[in-house]
Design an enzyme around this catalytic site. Structure first.
Site: not given
Ligand code: DX5
Ligand code: ZN
Length: 219
Positions: A10, A35, A37, A39, A68, A70, A139, A177
């Site tokens: 990620s 990956h 993320d 947001m 991903h 969000m 998650m 994740d």
């Molecule tokens: C959080 C993300 C994850 C995050 C995971 O909302 O979806 O992908 O980057 O981070 P770690 O591996 O540090 O838990």
């Molecule tokens: Zn993620």
């Protein structure tokens, strides 16, 4: 052992000032997917990146982009993320009222359609649409931030979703994740996961550690 687990670093845990370089470094270190993320500060309490950053990153690596989302709503942005180079686009069922329509739209755009389960989301949400799903993402933390601790309560859900996938006869990746580390990764795989997202556990220690960090996750 089943076939090799897919490792998807990620970039949330990467150095944002050097994203292209970081993406190239994890690809060279053996990452299978990248990956990303996304947001919006509304669906989750944090803001990260949009399609322009995905587009700028795309030429740096060849591995698939696992995007991903969000964000809510997600539908108005699907096309932009696909055009930017997303290979997998995953949405949370809570982000909109018509999950089935959203998944169909992602496929129409030529991407693979993923569904993401918050820790409280029940597997039954996809029970009547397994044919429309190309990726399932569980998650193991509340989405929004990296560096949180793995929720063992989600292992049971991984097992349930593994059984649902096996019943289809299709090879739908089952990805986990949040809080994935060399300690929690084997538990995820034992429960039926075939893909692991990791931010902190891949990027800690800097580029010279990425290959060893990824190897440690494969177990
Ligand atoms: C959080 C993300 C994850 C995050 C995971 O909302 O979806 O992908 O980057 O981070 P770690 O591996 O540090 O838990
Ligand atoms: Zn993620």
């Amino acid at each position: 052992m089943a076939h090799d687990v897919i490792i998807a670093p990620s970039i949330l845990a990467a150095d944002f000032a050097r994203l292209g370089e970081e993406a190239r470094a994890v690809e060279a270190a053996g990452a299978d997917w990248l990956h990303v993320d996304v947001m919006d500060g509304h669906f989750v309490p944090n803001i990260t990146i949009g399609p322009d950053v995905v587009k700028a990153l795309r030429p740096h690596v060849k591995i698939p982009f696992d995007v991903h989302l969000m964000i809510a709503p997600a539908d108005p942005y699907l096309e932009a993320f696909r055009a930017a180079g997303a290979d997998y686009i995953s949405v949370h069922p809570e982000a909109g009222p018509h999950l089935n329509r959203t998944l169909k739209r992602i496929r129409e755009l030529g991407a693979k359609a993923g569904v993401v389960f918050n820790p409280s989301t029940d597997p039954s949400v996809i029970q009547w649409m397994m044919d429309e799903v190309d990726l399932i993402l569980v998650m193991s933390i509340n989405p929004g931030f990296g560096g949180q601790s793995f929720m063992t309560s989600q292992l049971k859900k991984i097992e349930t979703l593994r059984a649902m996938i096996d019943a289809t006869g299709r090879d739908i990746p089952l990805e986990v994740d949040g809080g994935v580390t060399p300690e929690t990764a084997p538990k995820c795989v034992a429960a039926g996961a075939s893909a692991l997202v990791a931010g902190t556990a891949v990027f800690r220690g800097g580029p010279e550690k990425y290959a060893a960090n990824i190897r440690a996750l494969r177990g």
